[in-house]
Design a protein around this motif. Sequence first.
Motif, mmCIF file in Angstrom:
data_model
loop_
_atom_site.group_PDB
_atom_site.id
_atom_site.type_symbol
_atom_site.label_atom_id
_atom_site.label_comp_id
_atom_site.label_asym_id
_atom_site.label_seq_id
_atom_site.Cartn_x
_atom_site.Cartn_y
_atom_site.Cartn_z
ATOM 1 N N UNK A 126 0.994 -0.981 -0.282
ATOM 2 C CA UNK A 126 0.041 -0.130 0.010
ATOM 3 C C UNK A 126 0.746 1.329 0.806
ATOM 4 N N UNK A 127 -0.141 2.387 -0.563
ATOM 5 C CA UNK A 127 0.903 3.679 -0.769
ATOM 6 C C UNK A 127 1.637 4.055 0.545
ATOM 7 N N UNK A 128 0.537 3.808 1.376
ATOM 8 C CA UNK A 128 0.694 4.294 3.138
ATOM 9 C C UNK A 128 2.265 3.576 3.826
ATOM 10 N N UNK A 129 2.089 2.821 3.461
ATOM 11 C CA UNK A 129 3.743 1.802 4.158
ATOM 12 C C UNK A 129 4.976 1.939 2.680
ATOM 13 N N UNK A 130 5.067 3.017 1.264
ATOM 14 C CA UNK A 130 5.730 2.937 0.361
ATOM 15 C C UNK A 130 6.008 2.494 -0.663
ATOM 16 N N UNK A 131 4.883 1.989 -0.830
ATOM 17 C CA UNK A 131 4.433 0.972 -1.800
ATOM 18 C C UNK A 131 4.762 2.157 -3.320
ATOM 19 N N UNK A 132 3.953 1.445 -3.868
ATOM 20 C CA UNK A 132 4.227 2.642 -5.039
ATOM 21 C C UNK A 132 2.932 3.167 -5.526
ATOM 22 N N UNK A 133 3.407 4.379 -5.750
ATOM 23 C CA UNK A 133 2.478 5.326 -6.030
ATOM 24 C C UNK A 133 1.812 6.082 -7.598
ATOM 25 N N UNK A 134 1.355 5.400 -7.946
ATOM 26 C CA UNK A 134 1.057 5.559 -9.403
ATOM 27 C C UNK A 134 -0.265 7.135 -9.945
ATOM 28 N N UNK A 135 -0.654 7.467 -8.303
ATOM 29 C CA UNK A 135 -1.276 8.602 -8.724
ATOM 30 C C UNK A 135 -0.295 10.117 -8.979
ATOM 31 N N UNK A 136 1.478 9.942 -7.959
ATOM 32 C CA UNK A 136 2.360 10.623 -7.652
ATOM 33 C C UNK A 136 3.667 10.081 -8.243
ATOM 34 N N UNK A 137 3.509 9.613 -9.177
ATOM 35 C CA UNK A 137 4.704 8.440 -9.968
ATOM 36 C C UNK A 137 5.883 9.063 -9.703
ATOM 37 N N UNK A 138 5.905 10.427 -10.261
ATOM 38 C CA UNK A 138 7.271 11.168 -10.030
ATOM 39 C C UNK A 138 8.274 11.249 -9.174
ATOM 40 N N UNK A 139 7.337 12.040 -7.951
ATOM 41 C CA UNK A 139 7.562 12.315 -6.936
ATOM 42 C C UNK A 139 8.174 10.649 -5.719
ATOM 43 N N UNK A 140 7.041 9.647 -6.291
ATOM 44 C CA UNK A 140 7.352 8.564 -5.461
ATOM 45 C C UNK A 140 9.208 8.140 -6.061
ATOM 46 N N UNK A 141 8.876 7.833 -7.445
ATOM 47 C CA UNK A 141 10.411 8.284 -7.960
ATOM 48 C C UNK A 141 11.169 8.531 -7.276
ATOM 49 N N UNK A 142 11.628 9.901 -7.469
ATOM 50 C CA UNK A 142 12.378 11.205 -6.273
ATOM 51 C C UNK A 142 12.038 10.204 -4.784
ATOM 52 N N UNK A 143 11.576 9.980 -4.873
ATOM 53 C CA UNK A 143 12.245 9.525 -2.842
ATOM 54 C C UNK A 143 12.911 7.910 -2.982
ATOM 55 N N UNK A 144 13.217 7.444 -4.036
ATOM 56 C CA UNK A 144 14.051 6.038 -3.669
ATOM 57 C C UNK A 144 15.635 6.628 -3.897
ATOM 58 N N UNK A 145 15.859 5.808 -3.061
ATOM 59 C CA UNK A 145 17.405 5.519 -2.452
ATOM 60 C C UNK A 145 18.061 4.298 -3.078
ATOM 61 N N UNK A 146 19.557 4.315 -3.136
ATOM 62 C CA UNK A 146 20.258 3.422 -3.653
ATOM 63 C C UNK A 146 20.456 2.458 -5.008
ATOM 64 N N UNK A 147 20.296 2.101 -4.962
ATOM 65 C CA UNK A 147 20.533 0.497 -6.093
ATOM 66 C C UNK A 147 18.395 1.053 -7.194
ATOM 67 N N UNK A 148 17.588 1.481 -6.470
ATOM 68 C CA UNK A 148 16.304 1.526 -6.952
ATOM 69 C C UNK A 148 16.598 2.544 -7.374
ATOM 70 N N UNK A 149 17.063 3.830 -7.122
ATOM 71 C CA UNK A 149 16.511 5.565 -7.583
ATOM 72 C C UNK A 149 18.053 5.632 -8.724
ATOM 73 N N UNK A 150 19.491 4.123 -8.524
ATOM 74 C CA UNK A 150 20.282 4.172 -9.753
ATOM 75 C C UNK A 150 19.469 4.103 -11.210
ATOM 76 N N UNK A 151 18.203 3.302 -10.777
ATOM 77 C CA UNK A 151 17.983 2.051 -11.763
ATOM 78 C C UNK A 151 16.997 3.538 -12.674
ATOM 79 N N UNK A 152 16.040 4.284 -11.384
ATOM 80 C CA UNK A 152 15.451 5.204 -12.448
ATOM 81 C C UNK A 152 16.660 5.559 -13.217
ATOM 82 N N UNK A 153 17.616 6.426 -13.232
ATOM 83 C CA UNK A 153 18.531 7.419 -13.515
ATOM 84 C C UNK A 153 19.475 6.100 -14.501
ATOM 85 N N UNK A 154 19.196 5.357 -14.881
ATOM 86 C CA UNK A 154 19.610 4.791 -15.722
ATOM 87 C C UNK A 154 18.190 4.743 -16.575
#
Length: 137
Positions: free
Chosen positions: A35-63
């Motif tokens: 669920x979004x309340x537990x940090x799950x993927x937020x399809x309503x605001x995906x860019x903001x959610x992706x902006x909060x990623x860290x480590x390898x997931x953030x690098x995957x988004x940059x890739x």
Amino acid sequence: MGPVRFTVAYWCVLAAALLPYACAYLAKSGGFGRPRSQGGYDNQDPRAWLGKLTDWRARANAAQANSFEALPFFIGAVVIAHQVAAPQTLVDILAVVFVTLRVVYIAMYVAGLPTIRSAIWALAFVVNVGILLAGLR
């Protein structure tokens, strides 16, 4: 005009076009099913959610972003090489090398190996220039 052959290089364009989506899946994979309340993927605001990623997931988004950035030049190089009747075998080989290097690039990006990643990026860029210039006579 005879039948048009879908070349290996054209298949590589499709493969290269799918790479950013593979990166997006990697970046978002940890958020699916929660669920979004537990940090799950937020399809309503995906860019903001992706902006909060860290480590390898953030690098995957940059890739993902970099893969989209590399795509127009590759597509253009392949199309131009076909238009100027560059040697097809050479164009096909270089296109496969380009896509392979881009896969390695993504792996190095996600793994957090910036020096190797940058070297692979440069090699892929040179290969792409080679595709573009393959028909030069």
